[in-house]
Each structure stands twice: as structure tokens, then as C-alpha cells.
Scaffold this motif. Structure first.
Motif, PDB file in Angstrom:
ATOM      1  N   ILE A 138       0.875  -1.181   0.000  1.00 25.32           N
ATOM      2  CA  ILE A 138       0.000   0.000   0.000  1.00 25.32           C
ATOM      3  C   ILE A 138       0.911   1.229   0.000  1.00 25.32           C
ATOM      4  CG2 ILE A 138      -1.605   1.386   1.375  1.00 25.32           C
ATOM      5  CD1 ILE A 138      -3.074  -0.960   0.429  1.00 25.32           C
ATOM      6  N   PHE A 139       0.648   2.111  -0.944  1.00 26.73           N
ATOM      7  CA  PHE A 139       1.378   3.384  -0.991  1.00 26.73           C
ATOM      8  C   PHE A 139       0.364   4.490  -0.715  1.00 26.73           C
ATOM      9  CE2 PHE A 139       2.986   7.215  -2.742  1.00 26.73           C
ATOM     10  CZ  PHE A 139       4.348   7.170  -2.534  1.00 26.73           C
ATOM     11  N   PHE A 140       0.520   5.159   0.425  1.00 26.47           N
ATOM     12  CA  PHE A 140      -0.488   6.137   0.844  1.00 26.47           C
ATOM     13  C   PHE A 140       0.102   7.538   0.962  1.00 26.47           C
ATOM     14  CE2 PHE A 140      -2.278   8.637   4.365  1.00 26.47           C
ATOM     15  CZ  PHE A 140      -3.588   8.770   3.935  1.00 26.47           C
ATOM     16  N   THR A 141      -0.584   8.517   0.403  1.00 26.05           N
ATOM     17  CA  THR A 141      -0.236   9.920   0.635  1.00 26.05           C
ATOM     18  C   THR A 141      -1.460  10.602   1.230  1.00 26.05           C
ATOM     19  OG1 THR A 141       1.153   9.850  -1.336  1.00 26.05           O
ATOM     20  CG2 THR A 141       0.727  12.012  -0.410  1.00 26.05           C
ATOM     21  N   GLY A 142      -1.297  11.249   2.368  1.00 24.43           N
ATOM     22  CA  GLY A 142      -2.427  11.923   3.001  1.00 24.43           C
ATOM     23  C   GLY A 142      -2.094  12.350   4.411  1.00 24.43           C
ATOM     24  N   SER A 143      -3.121  12.458   5.240  1.00 23.57           N
ATOM     25  CA  SER A 143      -2.923  13.006   6.578  1.00 23.57           C
ATOM     26  C   SER A 143      -2.370  11.950   7.554  1.00 23.57           C
ATOM     27  CB  SER A 143      -4.257  13.527   7.110  1.00 23.57           C
ATOM     28  OG  SER A 143      -5.155  12.450   7.233  1.00 23.57           O
ATOM     29  N   VAL A 144      -1.824  12.429   8.651  1.00 21.22           N
ATOM     30  CA  VAL A 144      -1.256  11.538   9.673  1.00 21.22           C
ATOM     31  C   VAL A 144      -2.363  10.637  10.236  1.00 21.22           C
ATOM     32  CG1 VAL A 144      -0.058  11.456  11.896  1.00 21.22           C
ATOM     33  CG2 VAL A 144       0.476  13.268  10.264  1.00 21.22           C
ATOM     34  N   VAL A 176       6.660   7.135   6.617  1.00 23.11           N
ATOM     35  CA  VAL A 176       7.469   5.920   6.662  1.00 23.11           C
ATOM     36  C   VAL A 176       7.849   5.581   5.224  1.00 23.11           C
ATOM     37  CG1 VAL A 176       7.447   3.460   7.237  1.00 23.11           C
ATOM     38  CG2 VAL A 176       6.155   5.060   8.657  1.00 23.11           C
ATOM     39  N   GLY A 177       9.144   5.532   4.946  1.00 20.94           N
ATOM     40  CA  GLY A 177       9.594   5.100   3.616  1.00 20.94           C
ATOM     41  C   GLY A 177       9.977   6.262   2.719  1.00 20.94           C
ATOM     42  N   LYS A 178      10.581   5.899   1.580  1.00 17.76           N
ATOM     43  CA  LYS A 178      11.058   6.900   0.618  1.00 17.76           C
ATOM     44  C   LYS A 178      10.631   6.494  -0.777  1.00 17.76           C
ATOM     45  CE  LYS A 178      14.268   9.291   3.138  1.00 17.76           C
ATOM     46  NZ  LYS A 178      14.362  10.730   3.259  1.00 17.76           N
ATOM     47  N   TYR A 179      10.308   7.479  -1.600  1.00 17.69           N
ATOM     48  CA  TYR A 179      10.201   7.189  -3.034  1.00 17.69           C
ATOM     49  C   TYR A 179      10.934   8.281  -3.794  1.00 17.69           C
ATOM     50  CZ  TYR A 179       5.940  10.163  -3.966  1.00 17.69           C
ATOM     51  OH  TYR A 179       5.028  11.157  -4.135  1.00 17.69           O
ATOM     52  N   HIS A 180      10.778   8.321  -5.113  1.00 16.16           N
ATOM     53  CA  HIS A 180      11.577   9.167  -6.019  1.00 16.16           C
ATOM     54  C   HIS A 180      12.994   8.555  -6.123  1.00 16.16           C
ATOM     55  CE1 HIS A 180       9.052  13.055  -5.095  1.00 16.16           C
ATOM     56  NE2 HIS A 180       8.313  12.041  -5.493  1.00 16.16           N
ATOM     57  N   PRO A 235      15.797  10.959  -3.286  1.00 20.37           N
ATOM     58  CA  PRO A 235      14.769  10.220  -2.536  1.00 20.37           C
ATOM     59  C   PRO A 235      13.984  11.178  -1.649  1.00 20.37           C
ATOM     60  CG  PRO A 235      16.967   9.719  -1.690  1.00 20.37           C
ATOM     61  CD  PRO A 235      17.155  10.509  -2.945  1.00 20.37           C
ATOM     62  N   TYR A 236      12.695  10.911  -1.523  1.00 21.74           N
ATOM     63  CA  TYR A 236      11.812  11.817  -0.789  1.00 21.74           C
ATOM     64  C   TYR A 236      10.945  11.047   0.194  1.00 21.74           C
ATOM     65  CZ  TYR A 236       7.758  14.764   0.082  1.00 21.74           C
ATOM     66  OH  TYR A 236       6.757  15.455   0.687  1.00 21.74           O
ATOM     67  N   GLY A 237      10.810  11.591   1.409  1.00 17.81           N
ATOM     68  CA  GLY A 237       9.951  10.973   2.422  1.00 17.81           C
ATOM     69  C   GLY A 237      10.202  11.646   3.754  1.00 17.81           C
ATOM     70  N   GLY A 238       9.349  11.376   4.742  1.00 18.71           N
ATOM     71  CA  GLY A 238       9.474  12.078   6.011  1.00 18.71           C
ATOM     72  C   GLY A 238       9.877  11.173   7.158  1.00 18.71           C
ATOM     73  N   TYR A 239      10.252  11.810   8.280  1.00 21.78           N
ATOM     74  CA  TYR A 239      10.503  11.100   9.534  1.00 21.78           C
ATOM     75  C   TYR A 239       9.464  11.518  10.564  1.00 21.78           C
ATOM     76  CZ  TYR A 239      14.701   9.305   7.514  1.00 21.78           C
ATOM     77  OH  TYR A 239      15.558   8.638   6.696  1.00 21.78           O
ATOM     78  N   LYS A 240       9.516  10.889  11.702  1.00 22.08           N
ATOM     79  CA  LYS A 240       8.544  11.111  12.789  1.00 22.08           C
ATOM     80  C   LYS A 240       7.127  10.964  12.201  1.00 22.08           C
ATOM     81  CE  LYS A 240      10.839  14.998  14.382  1.00 22.08           C
ATOM     82  NZ  LYS A 240      11.074  16.091  15.323  1.00 22.08           N
ATOM     83  N   ASP A 241       6.209  11.860  12.559  1.00 21.43           N
ATOM     84  CA  ASP A 241       4.831  11.689  12.071  1.00 21.43           C
ATOM     85  C   ASP A 241       4.681  12.002  10.577  1.00 21.43           C
ATOM     86  OD1 ASP A 241       4.067  10.971  14.553  1.00 21.43           O
ATOM     87  OD2 ASP A 241       2.826  12.723  14.977  1.00 21.43           O
TER      88      ASP A 241
END
Ligand code: NAD
Length: 508
Positions: A207-213, A435-439, A426-432
Motif C-alpha cells: 500500500i502506498f499512501f499519501t495523506g494526513s497523519v 514511513v519510507g522513501k520514493y523518487h 529520494p523523498y519521504g518524512g521522519y517522525k509523524d
């Protein structure tokens, strides 16, 4: 028939009614996707890339029409549909057209001496069916880029666009058909949380999800029941730190664009501005002048478009009012006309206020000052989020050192937002924030099954550490272990190792 209403936020009109899928249709889509995977995954990268090229050429032939569809469903100005939704999609398609073959080639790894004569490498194979769930703020690129990456890696896709922008789902369907992709390789399912839930329960391979915490947490929880891997690209509260030696005029323009582009409905919007004290007065004066010059509206000559959803307007309004109640000062007033919010700049804010701790996702810029960089770093890191950040200084060497102290997935020096558009990073966040990276190559790998392979030529009948064990073998192996761990170059211990190997062979 259950329908989804696509509403134009600028006029409030329903522009289209689209069919909402039911849970059975969603699980059928996943079954069909698995069937299409059998053929799609066997195509060469060269052929897959030809399909990507066809998608790019379809978009290129319909630029104005597609930009208008995106603007009508989101309320964003046309320039932003073109530059922030369509342009990055095209850039990423070109990037994966050029690099997929190279990135997916097996990668050699070292084989230690104790595995004499072996070779090691990693292979990349597609995962299977990818379930993609997209948000409404950049509904085209945040759907298309993961779709393209998953396809390039050899997967098939079932995508659920946001129910707030359902015409984008119809647009994706149209592009896939017009580009001649084999049936079932990309399927669009439309609806809200019940469709997402059915999609997860149909057990795609990822599952690849983009949206709110908040939604990200629910998705991870449901996926965990089936042990489905999830990638979560979530919200942010990005800090911008301006040091006293920065190019102030550029930093003012950067803050303006970073905070107010797409009406602040960007996951990497500048949501907190920290100014070094001795430049704060000049900076705020210049910023306020420039804010007044921004044009609100929906035409090609407007800068700030409409907010996409009425819920979001309420959220922004509540956050500002709560901050003002706690002592925040409005440098520019809160003015809401229909679905447009005029850009708001605030001072006298602190980290007890939600406006400095929770994502705003609107055209709002709260400002604090700092004396020493250590204080700015403490404030910037005092956040549940860790998506993007920016540091503004003419001393880029110092800026690069400061950047390493920020707990964030991405950072820019003297610029805002645009790093997300670099296909090779590569793009993605930490903490809230996720999880994970793409690009980049990481994007392809995140949609691949990485298999580590070690090859032994298989000439000898058994290895030294295999059965049978004996006291003599134990002593020989101890000697081997000691020699391997001596702090000497391989050249200097090579002779000793050969001797031990010979001895172990004789014992055998
Ligand atoms: P959202 O979480 O409300 O919705 C995202 C998707 O999940 C939509 O398709 C929606 O239909 C679905 N959904 C909503 N509620 C659900 C539920 N309870 N169960 C299952 N599915 C549900 O997010 P949004 O409002 O569409 O997007 C804005 C958010 O996305 C912001 O927080 C923003 O920062 C974040 N975002 C992150 C990135 C990134 O790359 N990190 C990019 C863009 C947006």
C-alpha cells in the motif's frame, strides 16, 4: 447508483457526478490486477518504458485541457496545475524512462574471504499489485508519480484518488486507455474510506499512501492485520530558518512562495518562519508589502487560488482564532471570501499554540525570532513532524552543517518546495511525517522485491564449517577466526589464511 460529486471550489458548482465503487468491485479490481500482473511483469523494461513514453506523449498533447480539469476540481490557479501537478509528472516519467533499465540491473556486493570463491549480488523483481491511495492537494502528480514508478518496476496498480477530486480519477483512467496500456494494468477505484478499507482487505502486495497523519495511522493499522507493507507520505510543519547573513530579498520571496503557493495546501509548505532577531524588522516590513501585492482569484494573472475543501477553511480559521485568543498578532488580517482565504501573517506566536505545532495546510505564516542558531534548531526540531525544511544563509558551507542537525527527511538551502521535484532525490518524512522513501532509484526499489543472492560454484563436496564436527576442526576454526580478526592487511595475513584453509581441508 451511488455517486461522488465533483465540485468546483471557485464557483461552488457541481461539475460532474462520478460513480462510486462498492467493496465487491474493489476486490474484483485487485483480482484483475493480479491477472494482468502475470503478463505485465514479464515484459522487458524496454517495453514497459515505451508505455510510459506513450503516457507522457498523451499528457503533452493535452496540456491545457488537463490543467483546466485539475484547476476546476481543486480551485488552484492554472499556472499551479501546470507547474506543480503536470510538470513534475512529466519530469518523473522522463527520469524513469531514462534510468529504469540501469537501476533495476542486478547490483554486485562483496563476498567475504570466509566464503571462498563465492559471488554476491542483489536482484530486483516486481512486488505484484500495488494499492495507491492519493490526496486532493496535488491530485494528479501524487497519483501519477507513484503509478509510473510502480509500473516501471513491473507492478500493476489499483489506485484510489481522493473523493474530494474525483475527476482526476476519471482523467487518469482516460490517460491510461488513450496511451494503450494493456487492460487491468492500472485500474481506478473511486470512493472514500470504505473503498480504501476494501482495497486493503483485498491484500495487494503493497500500500502506498499519501495523506494526513490520522488516516495514515488507520491504514497502517489495517494493513498490519494482513502484514502488507505500507509506505506513508504524510503531513508536515516545515520550518524556514533565516540567518542574519541571508539574501533578505530572496528569503522574503521564498517565504511568500513557500507559505502561500497552492494556498498553503502543500505537504512541504513553509508553516513556521524563524528569523534571526536583527533582521526581523526589515524582513517583516518587506514581507508585509509583498503579501499585499498577491492577487487572489482563479485566472492566469492570479497568484492565490481557492481552498479545495470547506473543511480545510474551517480548520485554518479555527487555528488562527485559537492563536489570536492566546496572544498572537495578525500582521495581515484574516479575510475569507467564498472559498478564498487571503494570506495571513502572524507574529507573537509560540510553541504552546497549535498554529506552531499542528499542520495548518492553508495560506498562513506564523513568525518567531531567535538570537542564536542553537535556539533556532531547538525550535525547528521541537515538532512531531519531520518532512522538509529550509535554511537561508550566504554561507552555504555553514548552512550545510546546520542542515545535518535538523531531524527531517528533506532540506533545502536558500530555496523552498522545489527539492520535491528533483526526480533523482529520494523523498519521504521522519517522525509523524511518514514511513519510507520514493523518487530516485529508491522509488523503484521501494516497489521491488529485493532478493540477495550468493553463489557458490559448488566444486567441493562440503564446506569447512559443515558436519562432521571434531575437536581438531574446532581448533582449526578458532585459528581461522583469530587470523581473520587480526588488524593486519589482507596481504599480510593471506599466507596464514591459506595455511589454515589447507589444514581444515586435511581435517575434513
Ligand atoms: P486524507 O488523509 O484525508 O485523505 C487521503 C486519502 O485517504 C484520500 O484518498 C481519502 O479518500 C482517504 N481517506 C480519508 N479518510 C480515510 C479513512 N478514515 N480511512 C481510509 N481512507 C481515508 O488527506 P487529504 O486531506 O486528502 O490530504 C492532505 C494531507 O495529505 C495533508 O496532511 C498533507 O500534508 C498530506 N500530504 C502529504 C504529502 C507527502 O508527500 N508527504 C503530499 C501531499 C499531501
Amino acid at each position: 447508483m451511488e455517486v461522488l460529486h465533483a465540485v468546483n471550489p471557485v464557483t461552488g458548482e457541481v461539475i460532474e457526478e462520478l460513480r462510486r465503487n462498492n467493496p465487491e468491485e474493489v476486490s474484483t479490481a485487485v483480482i484483475n490486477s493480479r491477472r494482468s500482473f502475470e503478463n505485465w511483469s514479464t515484459l522487458s523494461v524496454e517495453i514497459r518504458v515505451k508505455y510510459l513514453k506513450a503516457i507522457r506523449s498523451n499528457i503533452m498533447s493535452n496540456l491545457d485541457e488537463y490543467a483546466l480539469i485539475i484547476s476546476k476540481d481543486t480551485g488552484k490557479v492554472l499556472t499551479e496545475s501546470l507547474m506543480s501537478d503536470i510538470l513534475p509528472t512529466l519530469d518523473f516519467i522522463r527520469y524513469y524512462e531514462k534510468n529504469t533499465e540501469k537501476f533495476l540491473k542486478s547490483k554486485k556486493r562483496n563476498t567475504p574471504l570466509s566464503f571462498q570463491g563465492g559471488k554476491s549480488f542483489i536482484t530486483y523483481q516486481p512486488l505484484g499489485v500495488i494499492g495507491i491511495i492519493a490526496p486532493w492537494n496535488f491530485p494528479f502528480q501524487l497519483s501519477m508519480i507513484p503509478v509510473i514508478t510502480a509500473l516501471a518496476a513491473g507492478n500493476t496498480v489499483v489506485i484510489k484518488p481522493s473523493n474530494e477530486t474525483p475527476t482526476i480519477g476519471a482523467l487518469i483512467e482516460r490517460i491510461i486507455i488513450e496511451s494503450g496500456l494493456p487492460e487491468g494494468v492500472v485500474q481506478v477505484v473511486q470512493g472514500g474510506r470504505e473503498v480504501v478499507s476494501a482495497l486493503i482487505d483485498a491484500k495487494p502486495n503493497k500500500i502506498f499512501f499519501t495523506g494526513s497523519v490520522a488516516t495514515g495511522r488507520k491504514i497502517m493499522e489495517q494493513a498490519s492485520k494482513h502484514l502488507i507493507p505500507v509506505e506513508l507520505e504524510l503531513g508536515g510543519k516545515d520550518p524556514m530558518i533565516v540567518l542574519e547573513d541571508a539574501n533578505i530579498d530572496r528569503a522574503v520571496e521564498g517565504a511568500l512562495y513557500g507559505a502561500f503557493a497552492n494556498s498553503g495546501q502543500v505537504c512541504v509548505s513553509v508553516e513556521r518562519l524563524y528569523l534571526q532577531e536583527n533582521i526581523a524588522e526589515e524582513f517583516i516590513r518587506k514581507l508585509t508589502e509583498r503579501v499585499k501585492q498577491l492577487n487572489i482569484g482563479s485566472g492566469k494573472n492570479n497568484d492565490i487560488g481557492a481552498m479545495t475543501t470547506s473543511d480545510q477553511i474551517e480548520h485554518v480559521k479555527n487555528q488562527i482564532n485559537a492563536a489570536v485568543k492566546m496572544g498572537a498578532k495578525l500582521i495581515t488580517p484574516l479575510k475569507i471570501e467564498n472559498n478564498f482565504i487571503h494570506p495571513v501573517v502572524l507574529s507573537n506566536v509560540n510553541h504552546q499554540m497549535e498554529i506552531m505545532t499542528e499542520e495548518t495546510f492553508g495560506p498562513v505564516l506564523p513568525i518567531m525570532t531567535f538570537d542564536r542558531i542553537e535556539e533556532a534548531l531547538r525550535l525547528a526540531n521541537d515538532s512531531d513532524y519531520g518532512l522538509n525544511a529550509s535554511i537561508w544563509t550566504k554561507d552555504t558551507a555553514r548552512g550545510e552543517k546546520i542542515a545535518t542537525k535538523l531531524v527531517t527527511g528533506n532540506v533545502m538551502l536558500n530555496d523552498v518546495l522545489r527539492n520535491v521535484g528533483n526526480p533523482d532525490l529520494p523523498y519521504g518524512g521522519y517522525k509523524d511525517s511518514g514511513v519510507g522513501k520514493y523518487h530516485g532509484p529508491e522509488g523503484l526499489y521501494s516497489f521491488s522485491r529485493e532478493t540477495s543472492v550468493m553463489v557458490n560454484k559448488g566444486k567441493s563436496n562440503r564446506e569447512a564449517n559443515w558436519f562432521p564436527y571434531s575437536t581438531k576442526k574446532y581448533e582449526g576454526l578458532t585459528e581461522l577466526l583469530k587470523t581473520l580478526n587480526e588488524d593486519k592487511s589482507l596481504l599480510r595475513k593471506g599466507g596464514a589464511l591459506l595455511k589454515i584453509a589447507k589444514k581444515l581441508k586435511e581435517i575434513d
